[in-house]
Design an enzyme around this catalytic site. Sequence first.
Site, PDB file in Angstrom:
ATOM      1  N   ASP A   1       0.850  -1.195   0.000  1.00 55.85           N
ATOM      2  CA  ASP A   1       0.000   0.000   0.000  1.00 55.85           C
ATOM      3  C   ASP A   1       0.885   1.245   0.000  1.00 55.85           C
ATOM      4  O   ASP A   1       1.756   1.396   0.849  1.00 55.85           O
ATOM      5  CB  ASP A   1      -0.903   0.010   1.230  1.00 55.85           C
ATOM      6  CG  ASP A   1      -2.008   1.037   1.109  1.00 55.85           C
ATOM      7  OD1 ASP A   1      -1.687   2.243   1.073  1.00 55.85           O
ATOM      8  OD2 ASP A   1      -3.187   0.651   1.034  1.00 55.85           O
TER       9      ASP A   1
ATOM     10  N   LYS B   1      -1.687   9.750   1.004  1.00 58.21           N
ATOM     11  CA  LYS B   1      -1.697  11.030   1.705  1.00 58.21           C
ATOM     12  C   LYS B   1      -0.410  11.237   2.496  1.00 58.21           C
ATOM     13  O   LYS B   1       0.096  10.321   3.129  1.00 58.21           O
ATOM     14  CB  LYS B   1      -2.905  11.095   2.644  1.00 58.21           C
ATOM     15  CG  LYS B   1      -4.244  11.079   1.916  1.00 58.21           C
ATOM     16  CD  LYS B   1      -5.401  11.150   2.893  1.00 58.21           C
ATOM     17  CE  LYS B   1      -6.741  11.120   2.150  1.00 58.21           C
ATOM     18  NZ  LYS B   1      -7.894  11.177   3.087  1.00 58.21           N
TER      19      LYS B   1
ATOM     20  N   THR C   1       0.880  -9.831 -11.631  1.00 54.24           N
ATOM     21  CA  THR C   1      -0.187 -10.060 -10.660  1.00 54.24           C
ATOM     22  C   THR C   1      -1.509  -9.487 -11.150  1.00 54.24           C
ATOM     23  O   THR C   1      -1.553  -8.624 -12.035  1.00 54.24           O
ATOM     24  CB  THR C   1       0.151  -9.422  -9.302  1.00 54.24           C
ATOM     25  OG1 THR C   1       0.073  -7.988  -9.422  1.00 54.24           O
ATOM     26  CG2 THR C   1       1.553  -9.807  -8.835  1.00 54.24           C
ATOM     27  N   LYS C   2      -2.583  -9.957 -10.541  1.00 58.74           N
ATOM     28  CA  LYS C   2      -3.923  -9.465 -10.869  1.00 58.74           C
ATOM     29  C   LYS C   2      -4.024  -7.971 -10.600  1.00 58.74           C
ATOM     30  O   LYS C   2      -4.563  -7.203 -11.413  1.00 58.74           O
ATOM     31  CB  LYS C   2      -4.962 -10.230 -10.051  1.00 58.74           C
ATOM     32  CG  LYS C   2      -6.396  -9.769 -10.269  1.00 58.74           C
ATOM     33  CD  LYS C   2      -7.363 -10.573  -9.398  1.00 58.74           C
ATOM     34  CE  LYS C   2      -8.790 -10.096  -9.559  1.00 58.74           C
ATOM     35  NZ  LYS C   2      -9.725 -10.872  -8.688  1.00 58.74           N
TER      36      LYS C   2
ATOM     37  N   GLU D   1      -1.580  -5.858 -10.524  1.00 59.60           N
ATOM     38  CA  GLU D   1      -0.733  -5.159 -11.493  1.00 59.60           C
ATOM     39  C   GLU D   1      -1.467  -4.954 -12.816  1.00 59.60           C
ATOM     40  O   GLU D   1      -1.399  -3.869 -13.416  1.00 59.60           O
ATOM     41  CB  GLU D   1       0.540  -5.970 -11.718  1.00 59.60           C
ATOM     42  CG  GLU D   1       1.505  -5.395 -12.732  1.00 59.60           C
ATOM     43  CD  GLU D   1       2.746  -6.249 -12.884  1.00 59.60           C
ATOM     44  OE1 GLU D   1       3.678  -5.815 -13.570  1.00 59.60           O
ATOM     45  OE2 GLU D   1       2.780  -7.356 -12.303  1.00 59.60           O
TER      46      GLU D   1
END
Length: 254
Positions: free
Chosen positions: A153, A157, A226-227, A229
Amino acid sequence: MACFSDRIMTTDNSSTLSPSTETPTHRPIRSFIRREGRLTAAQIRAINELLPAIELKADGAVLDMNVLFGRTAPVTLEIGFGNGESLLEMAAAAPNEDFIGIEVHRPGVGHLALGIERLGLTNIRIVAEDAVPFIRDRIADASLDRLLLYFPDPWHKARHHKRRIVQTEFANLVGQKLKKGGLWHLATDWAPYAEHMRTVLDAHPDFSSEHVGIGEAARPSWRPETKFERRGIRLQHAVFDLLYRRTNMPEPTA
């Protein structure tokens, strides 16, 4: 995702405390949030019947990899394997290597366990708990050949940047656990996070970079797409693969 896999997030797991009976304590920032998706019947069976034989707990003695896998072989640890498909593909393609995958999202854990059963793999172990305590307490120093961190992640912010898992303190831990010459492979589809990763690791004395340029569009052949990605690519996100080699090692004590 809302767990380690493609998006590594955070939680404080705090509960409401009575000020008259409880004393607030410091809770370390975590790099994930535990949000349980719906488990299928097959995933429930996998967690109940298959996982115990291949699961590693965060608590326990330091692991001897040769004993754990019953052989001497290179060991790769992946933080946040998501649904496990890329880890399955890597492990199936490298039967002479061993893999440890960490993921807190139970549907993903069940999915991986089912895949291990389906493919008959014996070179994967699963950790379904927080990565940092497990790495700190159960992985011996200089015992990993590779550490993989794919699409954590980015915490967009600015006030949340402290929650990013890639920080100097975590890099210190990774450097401690990798063998000399070991590889830390990071991937992200968020350009500002790639810049943050490079800022942290380019300045770290334990690592030297091996990616070309800024790592954009440089996926190595051993990393499956990856999915998450593919979703990022559809959104026209650039993908960065950053490779850092463990270089400096402390001199052995007399």
